[in-house]
Design a protein around this motif. Structure first.
Motif, mmCIF file in Angstrom:
data_model
loop_
_atom_site.group_PDB
_atom_site.id
_atom_site.type_symbol
_atom_site.label_atom_id
_atom_site.label_comp_id
_atom_site.label_asym_id
_atom_site.label_seq_id
_atom_site.Cartn_x
_atom_site.Cartn_y
_atom_site.Cartn_z
ATOM 1 N N VAL A 1 0.852 -1.191 0.000
ATOM 2 C CA VAL A 1 0.000 0.000 0.000
ATOM 3 C C VAL A 1 0.887 1.240 0.000
ATOM 4 C CG1 VAL A 1 -1.811 1.293 1.198
ATOM 5 C CG2 VAL A 1 -1.822 -1.210 1.260
ATOM 6 N N LEU A 2 0.632 2.116 -0.950
ATOM 7 C CA LEU A 2 1.251 3.435 -0.939
ATOM 8 C C LEU A 2 0.348 4.294 -0.059
ATOM 9 C CD1 LEU A 2 2.029 3.782 -4.758
ATOM 10 C CD2 LEU A 2 3.560 2.988 -2.927
ATOM 11 N N VAL A 3 0.796 4.549 1.159
ATOM 12 C CA VAL A 3 0.021 5.316 2.130
ATOM 13 C C VAL A 3 0.410 6.780 1.970
ATOM 14 C CG1 VAL A 3 -0.521 5.632 4.572
ATOM 15 C CG2 VAL A 3 0.021 3.334 3.694
ATOM 16 N N VAL A 4 -0.574 7.621 1.653
ATOM 17 C CA VAL A 4 -0.330 9.029 1.379
ATOM 18 C C VAL A 4 -1.096 9.870 2.397
ATOM 19 C CG1 VAL A 4 -0.561 10.850 -0.360
ATOM 20 C CG2 VAL A 4 0.016 8.518 -1.070
ATOM 21 N N ASP A 5 -0.424 10.901 2.929
ATOM 22 C CA ASP A 5 -1.074 11.760 3.920
ATOM 23 C C ASP A 5 -1.752 12.958 3.248
ATOM 24 O OD1 ASP A 5 0.961 13.618 3.404
ATOM 25 O OD2 ASP A 5 1.836 13.499 5.412
ATOM 26 N N LYS A 6 -2.319 13.854 4.053
ATOM 27 C CA LYS A 6 -3.070 15.006 3.532
ATOM 28 C C LYS A 6 -2.188 16.013 2.807
ATOM 29 C CE LYS A 6 -6.874 14.542 6.661
ATOM 30 N NZ LYS A 6 -7.336 14.651 7.994
ATOM 31 N N GLN A 7 -0.876 15.944 3.044
ATOM 32 C CA GLN A 7 0.071 16.830 2.350
ATOM 33 C C GLN A 7 0.673 16.150 1.110
ATOM 34 O OE1 GLN A 7 0.556 16.390 5.983
ATOM 35 N NE2 GLN A 7 -0.957 18.020 6.093
ATOM 36 N N ASP A 8 0.063 15.041 0.663
ATOM 37 C CA ASP A 8 0.520 14.280 -0.506
ATOM 38 C C ASP A 8 1.912 13.697 -0.329
ATOM 39 O OD1 ASP A 8 -1.762 14.347 -2.100
ATOM 40 O OD2 ASP A 8 -1.263 16.356 -2.836
ATOM 41 N N ARG A 9 2.268 13.348 0.905
ATOM 42 C CA ARG A 9 3.552 12.720 1.183
ATOM 43 C C ARG A 9 3.354 11.210 1.332
ATOM 44 N NH1 ARG A 9 5.314 15.893 6.428
ATOM 45 N NH2 ARG A 9 3.254 15.082 6.936
ATOM 46 N N LEU A 10 4.356 10.466 0.902
ATOM 47 C CA LEU A 10 4.321 9.009 0.921
ATOM 48 C C LEU A 10 5.014 8.485 2.178
ATOM 49 C CD1 LEU A 10 3.786 6.298 -0.603
ATOM 50 C CD2 LEU A 10 6.083 6.584 -1.591
ATOM 51 N N LEU A 11 4.360 7.543 2.870
ATOM 52 C CA LEU A 11 4.980 6.888 4.016
ATOM 53 C C LEU A 11 6.021 5.894 3.508
ATOM 54 C CD1 LEU A 11 5.162 6.188 7.061
ATOM 55 C CD2 LEU A 11 3.419 4.430 6.617
ATOM 56 N N MET A 12 7.248 6.065 4.001
ATOM 57 C CA MET A 12 8.307 5.124 3.661
ATOM 58 C C MET A 12 8.982 4.677 4.947
ATOM 59 S SD MET A 12 9.854 6.358 0.063
ATOM 60 C CE MET A 12 10.211 4.654 -0.304
ATOM 61 N N MET A 13 9.473 3.440 4.922
ATOM 62 C CA MET A 13 10.087 2.853 6.100
ATOM 63 C C MET A 13 11.430 2.238 5.707
ATOM 64 S SD MET A 13 6.589 1.180 7.654
ATOM 65 C CE MET A 13 6.514 -0.016 6.376
ATOM 66 N N ARG A 14 12.412 2.395 6.586
ATOM 67 C CA ARG A 14 13.742 1.833 6.325
ATOM 68 C C ARG A 14 13.760 0.373 6.777
ATOM 69 N NH1 ARG A 14 18.488 3.751 4.800
ATOM 70 N NH2 ARG A 14 18.043 5.939 5.214
ATOM 71 N N ARG A 15 14.069 -0.519 5.845
ATOM 72 C CA ARG A 15 14.085 -1.953 6.125
ATOM 73 C C ARG A 15 15.242 -2.312 7.049
ATOM 74 N NH1 ARG A 15 12.304 -5.527 1.158
ATOM 75 N NH2 ARG A 15 13.691 -6.917 2.294
ATOM 76 N N SER A 16 14.982 -3.198 7.981
ATOM 77 C CA SER A 16 16.038 -3.610 8.911
ATOM 78 C C SER A 16 16.986 -4.633 8.292
ATOM 79 C CB SER A 16 15.436 -4.161 10.205
ATOM 80 O OG SER A 16 14.595 -5.256 9.945
ATOM 81 N N ASP A 17 16.561 -5.362 7.251
ATOM 82 C CA ASP A 17 17.433 -6.400 6.682
ATOM 83 C C ASP A 17 18.494 -5.852 5.736
ATOM 84 O OD1 ASP A 17 15.603 -5.805 4.667
ATOM 85 O OD2 ASP A 17 15.117 -7.888 4.208
ATOM 86 N N ILE A 18 18.133 -4.856 4.912
ATOM 87 C CA ILE A 18 19.102 -4.337 3.940
ATOM 88 C C ILE A 18 19.343 -2.837 4.081
ATOM 89 C CG2 ILE A 18 18.733 -6.185 2.266
ATOM 90 C CD1 ILE A 18 16.899 -4.282 0.712
ATOM 91 N N GLY A 19 18.604 -2.179 4.968
ATOM 92 C CA GLY A 19 18.853 -0.771 5.253
ATOM 93 C C GLY A 19 18.317 0.220 4.246
ATOM 94 N N SER A 20 17.599 -0.237 3.234
ATOM 95 C CA SER A 20 17.053 0.679 2.240
ATOM 96 C C SER A 20 15.586 0.983 2.547
ATOM 97 C CB SER A 20 17.209 0.090 0.836
ATOM 98 O OG SER A 20 16.591 -1.170 0.764
ATOM 99 N N TRP A 21 15.047 1.985 1.842
ATOM 100 C CA TRP A 21 13.679 2.439 2.082
ATOM 101 C C TRP A 21 12.679 1.622 1.275
ATOM 102 C CZ3 TRP A 21 12.450 5.912 5.777
ATOM 103 C CH2 TRP A 21 13.478 6.686 6.306
ATOM 104 N N GLY A 22 11.503 1.407 1.868
ATOM 105 C CA GLY A 22 10.424 0.707 1.197
ATOM 106 C C GLY A 22 9.086 1.203 1.693
#
Length: 145
Positions: free
Chosen positions: A23-44
């Motif tokens: 799910v691309l979770v978008v807030d009221k300011q049109d920003r995308l929620l992204m989370m840094r993965r603990s296994d490889i350290g990149s954003w998803g």
């Protein structure tokens, strides 16, 4: 035990085809929620594998809740992504070719709380999305931008 772990008991690290939902979770300011993965350290973004007999929509909402503590209401189909660019090799050697069904939602509630699959989270405007993306999510994010 989840389905993928059961499969891995029989086939080891060899490549498998997985079907996932995000799910691309978008807030009221049109920003995308992204989370840094603990296994490889990149954003998803929140998402994961669909379990046998689970509806794709239910998997998308379940995975988002498990990973971010956000409850998703209405969501729309953003796209279906597949192909060689969605191949991924996990740090433990497991190989997957992903077919990813992507939804977009602006209808959510709750406060972000991460599980152990992620180490950080942030809302990103499209023009500030970081370059260090999890490889299988790159085509999705490029399409989102």
């Amino acid at each position: 035990m989840d389905y993928i772990l059961q499969l891995r008991q029989y086939i080891g690290h060899r490549p498998i085809l997985t079907v996932g939902a995000v799910v691309l979770v978008v807030d009221k300011q049109d920003r995308l929620l992204m989370m840094r993965r603990s296994d490889i350290g990149s954003w998803g973004v929140p998402g994961g594998a669909i379990e046998p007999s689970e509806r794709v929509e239910d998997a998308a909402k379940r995975e988002t809740f498990e990973e971010s503590n956000l409850e998703i209401g209405e969501m729309s189909l953003f796209g279906v992504f597949s192909g060689p660019e969605l191949y991924f090799k996990y740090p433990n050697g497991d190989e997957v070719y992903n077919v990813t069904i992507v939804y977009l939602s602006r209808d959510w509630h709750g406060e972000v709380q991460l599980n152990d699959e992620h180490t950080a989270w942030r809302w990103f405007p499209a023009h500030e999305i970081p370059e260090d993306l999890s490889p299988p999510i790159k085509p999705v994010i490029e399409n989102f931008k």
